[in-house]
Each structure stands twice: as C-alpha cells, then as structure tokens.
Motif scaffolding. Structure first.
Motif, PDB file in Angstrom:
ATOM      1  N   SER A  17      16.841  13.909 -29.602  1.00  0.00           N
ATOM      2  CA  SER A  17      16.719  15.437 -28.246  1.00  0.00           C
ATOM      3  C   SER A  17      15.179  15.876 -29.408  1.00  0.00           C
ATOM      4  CB  SER A  17      17.289  15.927 -29.044  1.00  0.00           C
ATOM      5  OG  SER A  17      17.853  16.228 -30.339  1.00  0.00           O
ATOM      6  N   LYS A  18      14.660  15.193 -30.609  1.00  0.00           N
ATOM      7  CA  LYS A  18      13.309  15.543 -31.005  1.00  0.00           C
ATOM      8  C   LYS A  18      12.761  14.367 -30.256  1.00  0.00           C
ATOM      9  CE  LYS A  18      12.829  18.290 -34.298  1.00  0.00           C
ATOM     10  NZ  LYS A  18      12.830  18.720 -35.729  1.00  0.00           N
ATOM     11  N   PRO A  19      11.499  14.206 -29.599  1.00  0.00           N
ATOM     12  CA  PRO A  19      10.897  13.148 -30.397  1.00  0.00           C
ATOM     13  C   PRO A  19       9.525  13.138 -30.658  1.00  0.00           C
ATOM     14  CG  PRO A  19      10.485  15.060 -27.778  1.00  0.00           C
ATOM     15  CD  PRO A  19      11.482  15.244 -28.647  1.00  0.00           C
ATOM     16  N   SER A  20       9.642  11.793 -31.113  1.00  0.00           N
ATOM     17  CA  SER A  20       8.124  11.648 -31.924  1.00  0.00           C
ATOM     18  C   SER A  20       6.807  11.935 -31.747  1.00  0.00           C
ATOM     19  CB  SER A  20       7.939   9.788 -32.376  1.00  0.00           C
ATOM     20  OG  SER A  20       6.838   9.446 -30.528  1.00  0.00           O
ATOM     21  N   ARG A  21       5.907  12.339 -32.890  1.00  0.00           N
ATOM     22  CA  ARG A  21       4.897  12.889 -32.487  1.00  0.00           C
ATOM     23  C   ARG A  21       4.289  12.323 -31.989  1.00  0.00           C
ATOM     24  NH1 ARG A  21       1.857  14.681 -37.316  1.00  0.00           N
ATOM     25  NH2 ARG A  21       3.825  15.820 -38.281  1.00  0.00           N
ATOM     26  N   GLU A  22       3.817  10.545 -31.435  1.00  0.00           N
ATOM     27  CA  GLU A  22       3.190  10.064 -30.541  1.00  0.00           C
ATOM     28  C   GLU A  22       3.899  10.346 -29.396  1.00  0.00           C
ATOM     29  OE1 GLU A  22       3.000   5.789 -29.289  1.00  0.00           O
ATOM     30  OE2 GLU A  22       3.751   5.925 -31.551  1.00  0.00           O
ATOM     31  N   HIS A  23       5.528  10.826 -28.992  1.00  0.00           N
ATOM     32  CA  HIS A  23       5.950  11.238 -27.825  1.00  0.00           C
ATOM     33  C   HIS A  23       5.627  11.986 -27.513  1.00  0.00           C
ATOM     34  CE1 HIS A  23       9.008   7.913 -27.466  1.00  0.00           C
ATOM     35  NE2 HIS A  23       8.089   6.067 -27.105  1.00  0.00           N
ATOM     36  N   GLN A  24       5.455  13.074 -27.801  1.00  0.00           N
ATOM     37  CA  GLN A  24       5.192  14.726 -27.705  1.00  0.00           C
ATOM     38  C   GLN A  24       3.949  15.134 -27.783  1.00  0.00           C
ATOM     39  OE1 GLN A  24       5.815  16.725 -31.772  1.00  0.00           O
ATOM     40  NE2 GLN A  24       7.464  16.829 -31.002  1.00  0.00           N
ATOM     41  N   LYS A  25       2.973  13.769 -27.975  1.00  0.00           N
ATOM     42  CA  LYS A  25       1.449  13.896 -27.271  1.00  0.00           C
ATOM     43  C   LYS A  25       1.419  13.192 -25.607  1.00  0.00           C
ATOM     44  CE  LYS A  25      -2.954  12.176 -28.793  1.00  0.00           C
ATOM     45  NZ  LYS A  25      -3.513  11.310 -29.385  1.00  0.00           N
ATOM     46  N   LYS A  26       2.205  12.214 -25.764  1.00  0.00           N
ATOM     47  CA  LYS A  26       1.863  12.240 -23.490  1.00  0.00           C
ATOM     48  C   LYS A  26       2.844  12.723 -23.413  1.00  0.00           C
ATOM     49  CE  LYS A  26       2.213   6.403 -25.261  1.00  0.00           C
ATOM     50  NZ  LYS A  26       2.761   5.166 -25.370  1.00  0.00           N
ATOM     51  N   ILE A  27       3.897  13.251 -24.132  1.00  0.00           N
ATOM     52  CA  ILE A  27       4.356  14.366 -22.812  1.00  0.00           C
ATOM     53  C   ILE A  27       3.244  15.577 -22.434  1.00  0.00           C
ATOM     54  CG2 ILE A  27       6.519  16.002 -22.905  1.00  0.00           C
ATOM     55  CD1 ILE A  27       8.410  14.009 -24.786  1.00  0.00           C
ATOM     56  N   ARG A  28       2.781  15.882 -23.230  1.00  0.00           N
ATOM     57  CA  ARG A  28       1.681  16.432 -23.434  1.00  0.00           C
ATOM     58  C   ARG A  28       0.862  16.327 -22.460  1.00  0.00           C
ATOM     59  NH1 ARG A  28       2.134  18.390 -28.090  1.00  0.00           N
ATOM     60  NH2 ARG A  28       0.362  16.762 -29.327  1.00  0.00           N
ATOM     61  N   ALA A  29       0.470  14.960 -22.145  1.00  0.00           N
ATOM     62  CA  ALA A  29      -0.479  14.563 -21.691  1.00  0.00           C
ATOM     63  C   ALA A  29      -0.105  14.011 -20.056  1.00  0.00           C
ATOM     64  CB  ALA A  29      -1.021  13.570 -22.108  1.00  0.00           C
ATOM     65  N   ILE A  30       0.739  13.884 -20.300  1.00  0.00           N
ATOM     66  CA  ILE A  30       1.878  14.024 -18.763  1.00  0.00           C
ATOM     67  C   ILE A  30       1.795  15.426 -18.008  1.00  0.00           C
ATOM     68  CG2 ILE A  30       4.144  14.150 -17.733  1.00  0.00           C
ATOM     69  CD1 ILE A  30       4.045  11.586 -19.111  1.00  0.00           C
ATOM     70  N   ARG A  31       2.334  16.435 -19.023  1.00  0.00           N
ATOM     71  CA  ARG A  31       2.583  18.454 -17.814  1.00  0.00           C
ATOM     72  C   ARG A  31       0.739  18.580 -17.871  1.00  0.00           C
ATOM     73  NH1 ARG A  31       7.228  19.811 -22.956  1.00  0.00           N
ATOM     74  NH2 ARG A  31       9.135  18.721 -21.436  1.00  0.00           N
ATOM     75  N   GLN A  32      -0.081  17.798 -18.322  1.00  0.00           N
ATOM     76  CA  GLN A  32      -1.298  18.123 -17.867  1.00  0.00           C
ATOM     77  C   GLN A  32      -2.113  17.993 -16.792  1.00  0.00           C
ATOM     78  OE1 GLN A  32      -4.058  17.652 -21.618  1.00  0.00           O
ATOM     79  NE2 GLN A  32      -2.877  19.612 -22.633  1.00  0.00           N
ATOM     80  N   ARG A  33      -0.969  16.614 -16.517  1.00  0.00           N
ATOM     81  CA  ARG A  33      -1.839  16.290 -15.210  1.00  0.00           C
ATOM     82  C   ARG A  33      -0.352  16.215 -14.204  1.00  0.00           C
ATOM     83  NH1 ARG A  33      -3.301  13.598 -19.328  1.00  0.00           N
ATOM     84  NH2 ARG A  33      -5.235  11.794 -19.699  1.00  0.00           N
ATOM     85  N   THR A  34       0.483  16.716 -13.909  1.00  0.00           N
ATOM     86  CA  THR A  34       1.293  17.367 -13.241  1.00  0.00           C
ATOM     87  C   THR A  34       1.902  18.958 -12.874  1.00  0.00           C
ATOM     88  OG1 THR A  34       3.603  17.180 -15.161  1.00  0.00           O
ATOM     89  CG2 THR A  34       2.239  14.909 -13.328  1.00  0.00           C
ATOM     90  N   ALA A  35       2.802  18.740 -11.903  1.00  0.00           N
ATOM     91  CA  ALA A  35       3.358  19.809 -11.876  1.00  0.00           C
ATOM     92  C   ALA A  35       4.645  20.105 -11.204  1.00  0.00           C
ATOM     93  CB  ALA A  35       2.081  21.241 -11.470  1.00  0.00           C
ATOM     94  N   MET A  36       5.217  21.398 -11.220  1.00  0.00           N
ATOM     95  CA  MET A  36       6.550  21.287 -10.262  1.00  0.00           C
ATOM     96  C   MET A  36       6.438  23.017 -10.146  1.00  0.00           C
ATOM     97  SD  MET A  36       9.732  20.656 -12.550  1.00  0.00           S
ATOM     98  CE  MET A  36      11.211  19.875 -11.481  1.00  0.00           C
ATOM     99  N   VAL A  37       7.574  22.825  -9.069  1.00  0.00           N
ATOM    100  CA  VAL A  37       7.528  24.213  -8.095  1.00  0.00           C
ATOM    101  C   VAL A  37       9.480  23.742  -8.060  1.00  0.00           C
ATOM    102  CG1 VAL A  37       7.446  25.024  -5.888  1.00  0.00           C
ATOM    103  CG2 VAL A  37       5.271  23.969  -6.990  1.00  0.00           C
ATOM    104  N   PHE A  38       9.638  25.037  -8.573  1.00  0.00           N
ATOM    105  CA  PHE A  38      11.176  25.242  -8.992  1.00  0.00           C
ATOM    106  C   PHE A  38      11.805  25.611  -7.856  1.00  0.00           C
ATOM    107  CE2 PHE A  38       9.355  24.936 -13.063  1.00  0.00           C
ATOM    108  CZ  PHE A  38       9.797  23.898 -13.582  1.00  0.00           C
ATOM    109  N   GLN A  39      12.768  25.817  -7.758  1.00  0.00           N
ATOM    110  CA  GLN A  39      13.898  26.544  -7.039  1.00  0.00           C
ATOM    111  C   GLN A  39      13.656  28.126  -6.800  1.00  0.00           C
ATOM    112  OE1 GLN A  39      17.761  24.855  -6.197  1.00  0.00           O
ATOM    113  NE2 GLN A  39      18.574  26.375  -5.882  1.00  0.00           N
TER     114      GLN A  39
END
Length: 256
Positions: free
Chosen positions: A77-99
């Motif tokens: 539930s608490k990703p490593s610092r490296e994983h957090q960096k990758k997750i931020r990078a994914i979120r900067q390249r994607t967008a989500m439209v919610f219900q």
C-alpha cells in the motif's frame, strides 16, 4: 493507430479487496492510437482494472506498462520511492474521466480546465486560460466558461471534464463509465465529444455499456467476466452472431 507501439501492456495483473479477488491475472495490451472499449457485468473488475492502470488502486501482483513506463506490482500500500516516481510519470502522461465528473465546485468551467496545466505543469496562467478556452470551444461550451459546476447540466459537466483531461496533453485517456450518470438526452453530447477525441488519434481505454458507441468507434472490445479477460476481439465479432453465449447473454441484459 500504430500497432507496433504499445501504449498500455498488462501482464498477470491481480487485485483483491478483503480477500475477495477482483482481478485474477489480467493480460492485455492497447496500441498507440487505439480505442478499446471494456465491457462486462457488474463486479467483473472493469473499474478496478482502469484504476489500477493509473494506480488509484495499488495492484497486488503483475506488471503494468503505460507509455513505456514499467511498474512491477508487489501489493504494497506504500510503494517504494522508485515506484512512486514511476507512478507520477504515468499520471503526467495520462488522464482520467470519471463517472462522477470530479470537478472543483468552487472553480468555474474555465478554471477547472486550467487547473492541471497551471498547478502540475507550471504553465503560465494566461497561456493556460487561452488553451482552456480553446478546449471548451472544442467541446461546445465556450458560452459556459465562467459558470460554476452547480449551474451546469450533467452532460455539460462531463464535457468540461473531458476538456480538463485534454488540457494535460495526455498520451492516454481512461474513461470510467463517462455516461452512466447522465440522462439519455444528455449522453449523446458527451459521446459525440468522445468520438471527436478518437478522431484526433488519442489512445483511449473506455469502460462503458454504450453499445452503439462501441460498434462505431472502438477498434477492439475487451469483455471482462469474473476478474479475467474473457474476450478480446473486434466490435464486428463481439456484436456479431458468432459471439460466445456469455457475451450474447450480457448484451441481451444491457440492451433490454
């Protein structure tokens, strides 16, 4: 679409809630520029899959690759610092439209669209406002730029949400049942905007039960059942007479 370049690749993706498996080793991929519709009965794992791809839910196991960024999922539930960096990078390249739109109620339509570029990407406010106004015009809401969400219809809110997603210049947009909270009369306006976005060559992964949209716009339909990908095929095959009995049963339920 470029079938040689993968925008999304998922291998062995699993997720459980309270010991209840929701995703059971999901494998699938989406090519750059492809429009993929995800369908399936309630509880089949569709929304969890989408939320796992931008890590709103942390998968228990498997590998997620989005826009060339690989994340090995280990259930923490608490990703490593490296994983957090990758997750931020994914979120900067994607967008989500919610219900449920998820607009800021205290900001106007224009300010909602501007917020991401200004606060996340550091775009100057004047430049962000010009781009936001262009996007609101694109989705047919230029006249509502200074209205607050409370004064917008559901369909208008969702079109603002799509403009907000586009403002981040994403490589991939995820849509989580974007029309399910709307009256039938408002759905078509939102679907028409999504059709226009697809024509731009945007990579789109869409959880929806909108059959006509899937027939007209999707390159592929992924059918989830029991936490796995049960079918992954063309719209012609999925909606055709040769589809599986389980798919035909599902389509009969949502079309009646």
């Amino acid at each position: 679409m470029n079938t040689d370049i993968r925008a999304i690749e998922v291998r062995g993706l699993s997720k459980a809630f309270g010991g209840n498996p929701v995703l059971r080793g999901v494998d699938f991929s989406v090519s750059k520029g492809e429009v993929v519709v995800v369908m399936g009965p309630s509880g089949s794992g569709k929304t969890t899959l989408l939320r796992s791809l931008n890590f709103l839910e942390m998968p228990d196991a498997g590998t997620v690759t989005v826009c060339g960024i690989d994340v090995e999922c280990a259930g923490s539930s608490k990703p490593s610092r490296e994983h957090q960096k990758k997750i931020r990078a994914i979120r900067q390249r994607t967008a989500m439209v919610f219900q449920s739109f998820n607009l800021f109620p205290h900001r106007t339509a224009l300010e909602n669209v501007m917020e991401g570029p200004v606060s996340v990407k550091g775009v100057p406010r004047a430049q962000a406002a010009e781009r936001a106004m262009s996007l609101l015009t694109q989705v047919g809401l230029a006249a509502k730029a200074n209205e607050y969400p409370a004064r917008l219809s559901g369909g208008q809110k969702q079109r603002v949400a799509i403009a907000r997603a586009l403002a981040m210049d994403p490589e991939v947009i995820f849509f989580d049942e974007p029309t399910s909270a709307l009256d039938p009369a408002l759905r078509e306006d939102v679907l028409n905007v999504m059709r226009d976005v697809a024509k731009l060559g945007m990579t789109m992964l869409i959880v929806t039960h909108e059959v006509r949209f899937a027939r007209d716009v999707a390159d592929r339909v992924v059918f989830m059942d029991g936490g796995v990908v049960a079918e992954d095929t063309t719209p012609q095959a999925f909606f055709g007479e040769g589809s599986s009995p389980r798919v035909r049963q599902f389509l009969h339920l949502i079309e009646t």
